[in-house]
Scaffold this motif. Sequence first.
Motif, PDB file in Angstrom:
ATOM      1  N   ALA A  63      -1.066  96.988  38.062  1.00  0.00           N
ATOM      2  CA  ALA A  63      -2.289  97.318  38.802  1.00  0.00           C
ATOM      3  C   ALA A  63      -2.342  96.549  40.108  1.00  0.00           C
ATOM      4  CB  ALA A  63      -3.513  97.004  37.944  1.00  0.00           C
ATOM      5  N   GLU A  64      -1.893  95.295  40.087  1.00  0.00           N
ATOM      6  CA  GLU A  64      -1.901  94.513  41.322  1.00  0.00           C
ATOM      7  C   GLU A  64      -0.919  95.097  42.335  1.00  0.00           C
ATOM      8  OE1 GLU A  64      -1.557  89.889  42.901  1.00  0.00           O
ATOM      9  OE2 GLU A  64      -1.499  90.320  40.765  1.00  0.00           O
ATOM     10  N   GLY A  65       0.206  95.617  41.851  1.00  0.00           N
ATOM     11  CA  GLY A  65       1.141  96.274  42.751  1.00  0.00           C
ATOM     12  C   GLY A  65       0.512  97.492  43.403  1.00  0.00           C
ATOM     13  N   LEU A  66      -0.200  98.296  42.627  1.00  0.00           N
ATOM     14  CA  LEU A  66      -0.903  99.459  43.179  1.00  0.00           C
ATOM     15  C   LEU A  66      -1.913  99.028  44.241  1.00  0.00           C
ATOM     16  CD1 LEU A  66      -1.503 101.357  39.832  1.00  0.00           C
ATOM     17  CD2 LEU A  66      -0.144 102.230  41.757  1.00  0.00           C
ATOM     18  N   ASN A  67      -2.649  97.973  43.940  1.00  0.00           N
ATOM     19  CA  ASN A  67      -3.638  97.490  44.889  1.00  0.00           C
ATOM     20  C   ASN A  67      -2.974  97.030  46.185  1.00  0.00           C
ATOM     21  OD1 ASN A  67      -6.360  96.359  45.703  1.00  0.00           O
ATOM     22  ND2 ASN A  67      -5.145  94.482  45.667  1.00  0.00           N
ATOM     23  N   MET A  68      -1.852  96.319  46.080  1.00  0.00           N
ATOM     24  CA  MET A  68      -1.195  95.809  47.278  1.00  0.00           C
ATOM     25  C   MET A  68      -0.560  96.941  48.093  1.00  0.00           C
ATOM     26  SD  MET A  68      -1.935  92.723  47.659  1.00  0.00           S
ATOM     27  CE  MET A  68      -0.885  92.537  49.119  1.00  0.00           C
ATOM     28  N   VAL A  69      -0.039  97.978  47.442  1.00  0.00           N
ATOM     29  CA  VAL A  69       0.425  99.144  48.195  1.00  0.00           C
ATOM     30  C   VAL A  69      -0.758  99.749  48.956  1.00  0.00           C
ATOM     31  CG1 VAL A  69       1.390 101.464  48.034  1.00  0.00           C
ATOM     32  CG2 VAL A  69       2.352  99.629  46.637  1.00  0.00           C
ATOM     33  N   GLY A  70      -1.906  99.806  48.302  1.00  0.00           N
ATOM     34  CA  GLY A  70      -3.102 100.303  48.981  1.00  0.00           C
ATOM     35  C   GLY A  70      -3.461  99.471  50.193  1.00  0.00           C
ATOM     36  N   ARG A  81      -7.642 103.617  43.861  1.00  0.00           N
ATOM     37  CA  ARG A  81      -8.252 104.326  42.730  1.00  0.00           C
ATOM     38  C   ARG A  81      -7.384 104.184  41.471  1.00  0.00           C
ATOM     39  NH1 ARG A  81      -9.311 108.416  45.317  1.00  0.00           N
ATOM     40  NH2 ARG A  81     -11.522 108.076  45.680  1.00  0.00           N
ATOM     41  N   GLN A  82      -6.065 104.252  41.638  1.00  0.00           N
ATOM     42  CA  GLN A  82      -5.185 104.063  40.486  1.00  0.00           C
ATOM     43  C   GLN A  82      -5.305 102.642  39.924  1.00  0.00           C
ATOM     44  OE1 GLN A  82      -1.065 105.712  40.923  1.00  0.00           O
ATOM     45  NE2 GLN A  82      -1.803 106.391  42.921  1.00  0.00           N
ATOM     46  N   ALA A  83      -5.392 101.654  40.829  1.00  0.00           N
ATOM     47  CA  ALA A  83      -5.565 100.268  40.374  1.00  0.00           C
ATOM     48  C   ALA A  83      -6.915 100.094  39.687  1.00  0.00           C
ATOM     49  CB  ALA A  83      -5.436  99.316  41.553  1.00  0.00           C
ATOM     50  N   ALA A  84      -7.957 100.719  40.257  1.00  0.00           N
ATOM     51  CA  ALA A  84      -9.296 100.604  39.675  1.00  0.00           C
ATOM     52  C   ALA A  84      -9.343 101.221  38.288  1.00  0.00           C
ATOM     53  CB  ALA A  84     -10.320 101.281  40.593  1.00  0.00           C
ATOM     54  N   ASP A 120      -8.595  99.044  35.647  1.00  0.00           N
ATOM     55  CA  ASP A 120      -9.592  97.979  35.549  1.00  0.00           C
ATOM     56  C   ASP A 120      -9.211  96.751  36.361  1.00  0.00           C
ATOM     57  OD1 ASP A 120     -12.149  97.734  34.652  1.00  0.00           O
ATOM     58  OD2 ASP A 120     -11.636  96.681  32.807  1.00  0.00           O
ATOM     59  N   ASP A 121      -8.503  96.969  37.468  1.00  0.00           N
ATOM     60  CA  ASP A 121      -8.159  95.874  38.366  1.00  0.00           C
ATOM     61  C   ASP A 121      -9.344  95.607  39.293  1.00  0.00           C
ATOM     62  OD1 ASP A 121      -6.000  94.099  39.673  1.00  0.00           O
ATOM     63  OD2 ASP A 121      -6.745  95.290  41.359  1.00  0.00           O
ATOM     64  N   ALA A 155     -17.605  92.848  39.774  1.00  0.00           N
ATOM     65  CA  ALA A 155     -18.376  91.613  39.651  1.00  0.00           C
ATOM     66  C   ALA A 155     -18.462  91.166  38.197  1.00  0.00           C
ATOM     67  CB  ALA A 155     -19.770  91.807  40.232  1.00  0.00           C
ATOM     68  N   ARG A 156     -18.604  92.107  37.288  1.00  0.00           N
ATOM     69  CA  ARG A 156     -18.690  91.752  35.862  1.00  0.00           C
ATOM     70  C   ARG A 156     -17.361  91.229  35.327  1.00  0.00           C
ATOM     71  NH1 ARG A 156     -22.631  96.813  34.054  1.00  0.00           N
ATOM     72  NH2 ARG A 156     -24.582  95.749  34.615  1.00  0.00           N
ATOM     73  N   ARG A 157     -16.297  91.460  36.087  1.00  0.00           N
ATOM     74  CA  ARG A 157     -15.004  90.883  35.730  1.00  0.00           C
ATOM     75  C   ARG A 157     -14.774  89.547  36.428  1.00  0.00           C
ATOM     76  NH1 ARG A 157     -11.274  93.575  33.209  1.00  0.00           N
ATOM     77  NH2 ARG A 157      -9.590  92.573  34.367  1.00  0.00           N
TER      78      ARG A 157
END
Length: 326
Positions: free
Chosen positions: A79-86, A107-110, A113-114, A146-148
């Motif tokens: 998920a972190e990889g997806l976020n960083m590509v974003g 959206r894929q990272a989210a 649940d990232d 925020a809840r995370r």
Amino acid sequence: MADDWISLATLKRLGVDEIRNRIAESPQSAARWVQAGALNGLVNAQLAWGQMLLDGTGTARDAATALRWFGIAAQAGSAEGLNMVGRCHEHGWGTPVDPARAADFYRQAAQKDDAWGQFNLAGLLLAGNGVPPDRRQALALYVRAARRGHAKAATMVGRYLENGWERPARPAAARRWYRRGAEGGDYRGQFDHGRLLLAAGRREEGLGWMRRSLENAVPAFCRLAGDGLRTSADPALGTLALLALKRACESGTAQDQRAYATALAEGLGGLAQPEAARAAFAQARRIEEHDRLARSTDEAGAARRPSVKAAPRLARAIRALLGRVG
């Protein structure tokens, strides 16, 4: 290069403590060992190596190669990889700016649940950048993040509640969310928490949180805060404005240095400091001369420097790598 190859068996044989020692030797040593983990298929090492390439830590800065490593981690399900590509697509690191593609990766990272993916997608939705604006969906994502425990997301929930976005304003609830952001280390949350405490008459506590914010914030935020605070007749806020303008000088621009010098000459927050002002004006002139010479040597091809806010993620990724090979 074959003589330099570090195998997965070698990484495992050395163990966590020895790898930690070698990484701590220097940025170059860290780069060699993190790259070895990446080449041997360790996802956390791939993320760390991508970040080191993005920042130029221990190796030449190479945003395009960083993007490829983030993509490899993303393909492995990170998920972190997806976020960083974003992030690379949003900011144009190693690829043209494309907020719509960034939104797809966020959206894929989210969906995994990232919290960072949720936060970054919410930012695009709030601004309508690359996607249709949707404040309501953005709020839902901020709340989930925020809840995370995502401090910056908590601050944004506070902002919604203070300003009455998508629902009636709830000042008391906004204060609680700002406090969560502040206690989580978000400098914007610290500033807003302090600002509301000050307005509620809790002066010393409020000033303390605002000072903490300015000590932690990036230069761009300090510049805005300094400009806003310097108009106050309250000497304590004038002192904070001077601190903010001083911190803004870490941007390295002559404009920020001149603003700080002017504040010193005017006695912002107290007495005028002519000697310090002269020194600050001289520094501004040196920066201007340096910039003039730099322009004359045509540095148009220099690589874009990514945000330094990624450094904590690099540290986390390296720690995770150490756990994987132990």
